[in-house]
Enzyme design. Sequence first.
Site, mmCIF file in Angstrom:
data_model
loop_
_atom_site.group_PDB
_atom_site.id
_atom_site.type_symbol
_atom_site.label_atom_id
_atom_site.label_comp_id
_atom_site.label_asym_id
_atom_site.label_seq_id
_atom_site.Cartn_x
_atom_site.Cartn_y
_atom_site.Cartn_z
ATOM 1 C CG ASP A 1 -3.243 3.951 4.083
ATOM 2 O OD1 ASP A 1 -4.324 3.835 4.703
ATOM 3 O OD2 ASP A 1 -2.969 3.307 3.053
ATOM 4 C CE LYS B 1 -8.781 -3.096 3.869
ATOM 5 N NZ LYS B 1 -7.837 -2.170 3.269
ATOM 6 C CD1 TRP C 1 -2.240 -2.200 1.694
ATOM 7 C CD2 TRP C 1 -3.025 -1.106 -0.108
ATOM 8 N NE1 TRP C 1 -3.273 -2.935 1.168
ATOM 9 C CE2 TRP C 1 -3.770 -2.293 0.072
ATOM 10 C CE3 TRP C 1 -3.334 -0.273 -1.174
ATOM 11 C CZ2 TRP C 1 -4.815 -2.654 -0.786
ATOM 12 C CZ3 TRP C 1 -4.372 -0.633 -2.025
ATOM 13 C CH2 TRP C 1 -5.101 -1.807 -1.825
HETATM 14 C C1 LIG Z 1 -7.315 -1.711 1.961
HETATM 15 C C2 LIG Z 1 -6.252 -0.693 2.027
HETATM 16 C C3 LIG Z 1 -6.157 0.337 1.080
HETATM 17 C C4 LIG Z 1 -7.087 0.438 -0.113
HETATM 18 O O1 LIG Z 1 -8.318 0.918 0.258
HETATM 19 P P1 LIG Z 1 -9.447 1.269 -0.827
HETATM 20 O O2 LIG Z 1 -10.538 1.749 0.072
HETATM 21 O O3 LIG Z 1 -9.771 0.000 -1.535
HETATM 22 O O4 LIG Z 1 -8.936 2.315 -1.727
HETATM 23 C C5 LIG Z 1 -5.160 1.275 1.231
HETATM 24 N N1 LIG Z 1 -4.302 1.225 2.254
HETATM 25 C C6 LIG Z 1 -4.342 0.241 3.174
HETATM 26 C C7 LIG Z 1 -3.355 0.219 4.293
HETATM 27 C C8 LIG Z 1 -5.317 -0.742 3.086
HETATM 28 O O5 LIG Z 1 -5.382 -1.717 4.017
#
Ligand SMILES: *Cc1c(COP(=O)(O)O)cnc(C)c1O
Length: 361
Positions: free
Chosen positions: A172, A196, A102
């Site tokens: 993030d 999540k 990511w």
């Molecule tokens: C799942 C995830 C993403 C992607 O998220 P989207 O909502 O599908 O754009 C980005 N960063 C991390 C750390 C993730 O776990």
Amino acid sequence: MSRLWNFSAGPAALPQAVLERAQRELLDWQGCGASVMELSHRGKLFVGLAEQAEADLRELLAIPANYAVLFLQGGATQHFAQIPMNLAGEGDRADYIVTGHWGEKAASEAAPYVKVNLAASSKGEHYLRLPPRDTWQLDPRATYVHYTPNETIHGVEFHDVPDVGDVPLVADMSSDILSGPVDVSRFGLIYAGAQKNIGPSGLVVLIIRRDLLERASRPMARIFRYADHAANDSMLNTPNTWGWYLAGLTFQWLRQQGGLAAMRERNHAKASLLYGAIDGSGGYYRNPIDPAARSRTNVPFTLHDGNLDADFLRESEAAGLLALKGHKAIGGMRASLYNAVPLDAVRALVDFMADFAKRHG
Ligand SMILES: *Cc1c(COP(=O)(O)O)cnc(C)c1O
């Protein structure tokens, strides 16, 4: 049909109590004769919900008053691009610390909007450990430093917040937000896709220090500008009302569970139970990540013989354990242990793993 123990990486398990409450309230929310999805976001009832959700999140994370909380859309991925649009001007630089899939994506999506300095990366080591701090090449002119505290696919997690001096730290937190307390004042910006640890997909929670809202200097549509969202209480256009509602229920549920300190304790107990089972399996199961950087939320593991993977997946599902298949980038298995996954689920998993190893020798 009953609910199985769900180890999905995302969209992931939601607390059963939250789903049951949403089910009870679905047809007639707050006695108004319609579902929450069928009401104006500008009406008194929904505005009350939105304010309560923000207040509960502020309470859970002890968010200081000089931070704005935004409820946005577009997934974390859209904000990979929107963050540099808002925090960096033409020609500015930003540091990226890349410790997995990511972070790599965040850096590449930012590249059209900011000069990306790859200040540290563990890609050369297959993301099995964090790059040592004394090797980071932070640029003193950087407008921000971006990192991914928990890499959902590679199963690598920072166990502390890196010190990057006065440069705003951007995180993030899609897969680790609300898994335990964090000191929000250490960050310039925190963002997380909801699917999540918060609620359904299609909602992004973004926490930004208010002075950074003033930074956006390039021409852009208002819908991209965080300052406009903040000035309009995240109702610049129609928000994801259903996602916001479920996020609010999750925040209330977290408060009833004892808040984030209690969640951290539970999450650590779940992770140590699973890592203990992996490490104690005599090599039958393996997790290759440096123990100092193991994720407590997303636990990838392999079987000693990859030919057993299909049996493991079929039998685990028959035993009531859902979504253990690993990400295609690294194969094997992955168990995600978000807040809504109880200790009993992990007990069921480690019991199954021991039994599987016995039966398949
Ligand atoms: C799942 C995830 C993403 C992607 O998220 P989207 O909502 O599908 O754009 C980005 N960063 C991390 C750390 C993730 O776990």
